[in-house]
Design an enzyme around this catalytic site. Sequence first.
Site, PDB file in Angstrom:
ATOM      1  N   HIS A  20       0.846  -1.197   0.000  1.00  0.00           N
ATOM      2  CA  HIS A  20       0.000   0.000   0.000  1.00  0.00           C
ATOM      3  C   HIS A  20       0.874   1.237   0.000  1.00  0.00           C
ATOM      4  O   HIS A  20       2.089   1.184   0.148  1.00  0.00           O
ATOM      5  CB  HIS A  20      -0.974   0.004   1.182  1.00  0.00           C
ATOM      6  CG  HIS A  20      -0.330   0.199   2.529  1.00  0.00           C
ATOM      7  ND1 HIS A  20      -1.015   0.678   3.610  1.00  0.00           N
ATOM      8  CD2 HIS A  20       0.914  -0.031   2.982  1.00  0.00           C
ATOM      9  CE1 HIS A  20      -0.228   0.741   4.667  1.00  0.00           C
ATOM     10  NE2 HIS A  20       0.956   0.309   4.300  1.00  0.00           N
ATOM     11  N   CYS A  39       6.130   5.876   4.275  1.00  0.00           N
ATOM     12  CA  CYS A  39       4.897   5.158   3.897  1.00  0.00           C
ATOM     13  C   CYS A  39       4.200   5.811   2.713  1.00  0.00           C
ATOM     14  O   CYS A  39       3.237   5.259   2.178  1.00  0.00           O
ATOM     15  CB  CYS A  39       3.946   5.084   5.089  1.00  0.00           C
ATOM     16  SG  CYS A  39       4.581   4.083   6.444  1.00  0.00           S
ATOM     17  N   HIS A  45       4.899   0.104  -0.590  1.00  0.00           N
ATOM     18  CA  HIS A  45       5.669  -0.718   0.336  1.00  0.00           C
ATOM     19  C   HIS A  45       4.725  -1.779   0.882  1.00  0.00           C
ATOM     20  O   HIS A  45       3.510  -1.655   0.765  1.00  0.00           O
ATOM     21  CB  HIS A  45       6.285   0.118   1.465  1.00  0.00           C
ATOM     22  CG  HIS A  45       5.281   0.668   2.429  1.00  0.00           C
ATOM     23  ND1 HIS A  45       4.497   1.765   2.139  1.00  0.00           N
ATOM     24  CD2 HIS A  45       4.912   0.253   3.664  1.00  0.00           C
ATOM     25  CE1 HIS A  45       3.696   2.017   3.165  1.00  0.00           C
ATOM     26  NE2 HIS A  45       3.922   1.105   4.102  1.00  0.00           N
ATOM     27  N   HIS A  47       3.586  -5.065   3.795  1.00  0.00           N
ATOM     28  CA  HIS A  47       3.561  -5.576   5.164  1.00  0.00           C
ATOM     29  C   HIS A  47       3.128  -7.031   5.147  1.00  0.00           C
ATOM     30  O   HIS A  47       2.378  -7.456   4.271  1.00  0.00           O
ATOM     31  CB  HIS A  47       2.561  -4.796   6.031  1.00  0.00           C
ATOM     32  CG  HIS A  47       2.927  -3.376   6.244  1.00  0.00           C
ATOM     33  ND1 HIS A  47       3.869  -2.976   7.158  1.00  0.00           N
ATOM     34  CD2 HIS A  47       2.476  -2.242   5.651  1.00  0.00           C
ATOM     35  CE1 HIS A  47       3.974  -1.653   7.139  1.00  0.00           C
ATOM     36  NE2 HIS A  47       3.135  -1.192   6.222  1.00  0.00           N
ATOM     37  N   ASP A  85      -4.638 -10.848  -0.017  1.00  0.00           N
ATOM     38  CA  ASP A  85      -3.302 -11.426  -0.031  1.00  0.00           C
ATOM     39  C   ASP A  85      -2.574 -11.182  -1.354  1.00  0.00           C
ATOM     40  O   ASP A  85      -3.110 -11.446  -2.430  1.00  0.00           O
ATOM     41  CB  ASP A  85      -3.381 -12.927   0.244  1.00  0.00           C
ATOM     42  CG  ASP A  85      -2.019 -13.533   0.544  1.00  0.00           C
ATOM     43  OD1 ASP A  85      -1.197 -12.862   1.212  1.00  0.00           O
ATOM     44  OD2 ASP A  85      -1.771 -14.674   0.117  1.00  0.00           O
ATOM     45  N   HIS A  86      -1.352 -10.679  -1.238  1.00  0.00           N
ATOM     46  CA  HIS A  86      -0.478 -10.376  -2.373  1.00  0.00           C
ATOM     47  C   HIS A  86      -1.128  -9.385  -3.344  1.00  0.00           C
ATOM     48  O   HIS A  86      -1.019  -9.523  -4.562  1.00  0.00           O
ATOM     49  CB  HIS A  86      -0.022 -11.657  -3.086  1.00  0.00           C
ATOM     50  CG  HIS A  86       0.999 -12.394  -2.297  1.00  0.00           C
ATOM     51  ND1 HIS A  86       0.651 -13.252  -1.268  1.00  0.00           N
ATOM     52  CD2 HIS A  86       2.342 -12.382  -2.350  1.00  0.00           C
ATOM     53  CE1 HIS A  86       1.751 -13.739  -0.732  1.00  0.00           C
ATOM     54  NE2 HIS A  86       2.793 -13.225  -1.367  1.00  0.00           N
ATOM     55  N   GLU A 130       0.003  -4.663  11.803  1.00  0.00           N
ATOM     56  CA  GLU A 130       0.714  -4.216  10.608  1.00  0.00           C
ATOM     57  C   GLU A 130       2.195  -4.578  10.720  1.00  0.00           C
ATOM     58  O   GLU A 130       2.838  -4.882   9.722  1.00  0.00           O
ATOM     59  CB  GLU A 130       0.535  -2.712  10.420  1.00  0.00           C
ATOM     60  CG  GLU A 130       1.053  -2.211   9.099  1.00  0.00           C
ATOM     61  CD  GLU A 130       0.709  -0.775   8.865  1.00  0.00           C
ATOM     62  OE1 GLU A 130      -0.040  -0.502   7.905  1.00  0.00           O
ATOM     63  OE2 GLU A 130       1.184   0.096   9.634  1.00  0.00           O
TER      64      GLU A 130
END
Length: 142
Positions: A20, A39, A45, A47, A85-86, A130
């Site tokens: 994100h 960020c 980037h 998490h 996811d991903h 996070e």
Amino acid sequence: MINNQFKTSVFRKESFNAAHRLHNANWSDEKNKRIFGKCNNSHFHGHNYDLEVCITGFCDLDTGYVIDIKILSDIIKSSVINKFDHKNLNEELTEFKSLNPTAENIAFVIYNLLIAKLPKELELKIRLYETRKNYVEYPARN
């Protein structure tokens, strides 16, 4: 048949990886960089999120369950994991087209995705990590 004598909370942990960028389109680039720091990286980037789902309700006298954990697991996977996811949250999820994908907002979105799939008599709480040191809960404790 429901046992109305006690409420119990059950928990399910899952994880997903997502990218994100924290950015407010109404602000200048300078203000975004000042408020969101690294960020705000225009290349995004990622998490490794850890998700805890807490369901609270009365135990069923016949099954002994608040909710069948396998059913809960399937709901989480179909509603959240498969969706998040991903993924690049900003670019691939419609929920974040106009909502900044902060941990707070991600937890709010996950809550709304899950609560729609659960029986009305059950209470839901989301805890989203996070990082190993930072997490949010929705709804907040009173």
